[in-house]
Write a protein that holds these residues in place. Structure first.
Motif, short mmCIF file in Angstrom:
data_model
loop_
_atom_site.label_atom_id
_atom_site.label_comp_id
_atom_site.label_asym_id
_atom_site.label_seq_id
_atom_site.Cartn_x
_atom_site.Cartn_y
_atom_site.Cartn_z
N UNK A 181 18.33 36.27 5.26
CA UNK A 181 19.54 35.48 5.01
C UNK A 181 19.31 34.28 4.11
N UNK A 182 18.05 34.01 3.77
CA UNK A 182 17.74 32.86 2.93
C UNK A 182 18.07 33.17 1.47
N UNK A 183 18.51 32.18 0.74
CA UNK A 183 18.72 32.36 -0.70
C UNK A 183 18.24 31.11 -1.42
N UNK A 184 17.78 31.30 -2.63
CA UNK A 184 17.39 30.15 -3.46
C UNK A 184 17.47 30.50 -4.93
N UNK A 185 17.57 29.46 -5.73
CA UNK A 185 17.69 29.64 -7.16
C UNK A 185 16.32 29.72 -7.81
N UNK A 186 16.20 30.60 -8.78
CA UNK A 186 14.99 30.66 -9.59
C UNK A 186 14.92 29.39 -10.43
N UNK A 187 13.77 28.69 -10.40
CA UNK A 187 13.66 27.45 -11.19
C UNK A 187 13.67 27.70 -12.69
N UNK A 204 17.55 30.35 -13.11
CA UNK A 204 18.63 29.87 -12.25
C UNK A 204 19.47 30.95 -11.59
N UNK A 205 18.97 32.19 -11.61
CA UNK A 205 19.66 33.23 -10.87
C UNK A 205 19.41 32.96 -9.37
N UNK A 206 20.40 33.27 -8.53
CA UNK A 206 20.20 33.07 -7.09
C UNK A 206 19.61 34.34 -6.48
N UNK A 207 18.46 34.15 -5.83
CA UNK A 207 17.78 35.28 -5.19
C UNK A 207 18.13 35.28 -3.71
#
Ligand SMILES: [Zn+2]
Length: 94
Positions: free
Chosen positions: A25-31, A34-37
């Motif tokens: 359920x975790x999501x984060x942006x590629x530094x 900037x796509x959200x993974x």
């Protein structure tokens, strides 16, 4: 802090994030791009699967280390010596 390598599914950039956060359920942006993974246990993407598997492994190791410490408390000196001798695992680039 224990972290795992994550590879972006879009730009293939490799970055790191805390193993404790990397759960279903975790999501984060590629530094980089900037796509959200999104990280889900049922993800079919090999990069996501690998990151989640690594995070699970790190969390398990942390739990085991914590349990071992509680089971057998060491004197102060022994603990710092062990910490100094620990080698950082080299990043696996593949
Ligand atoms: Zn990216």
């Amino acid at each position: 802090m224990s972290s795992v390598q994550i590879q972006c599914t879009r730009c293939k950039n490799v970055f790191r994030d805390r193993a404790g956060r990397l759960q279903d359920g975790y999501s984060r942006q590629c530094p980089s791009c900037e796509v959200v993974l999104f990280f889900a246990e049922d993800s079919q993407h090999p990069f996501v699967k690998r990151a989640m598997r690594d995070a699970r492994k790190v969390r398990k190791e942390m739990r085991e280390a914590e349990a071992a410490k509680l089971a057998a408390p060491e004197p102060q000196g022994a603990q710092s010596r062990r910490f100094a001798g620990r080698t950082r695992s080299a990043g696996r680039e593949d």
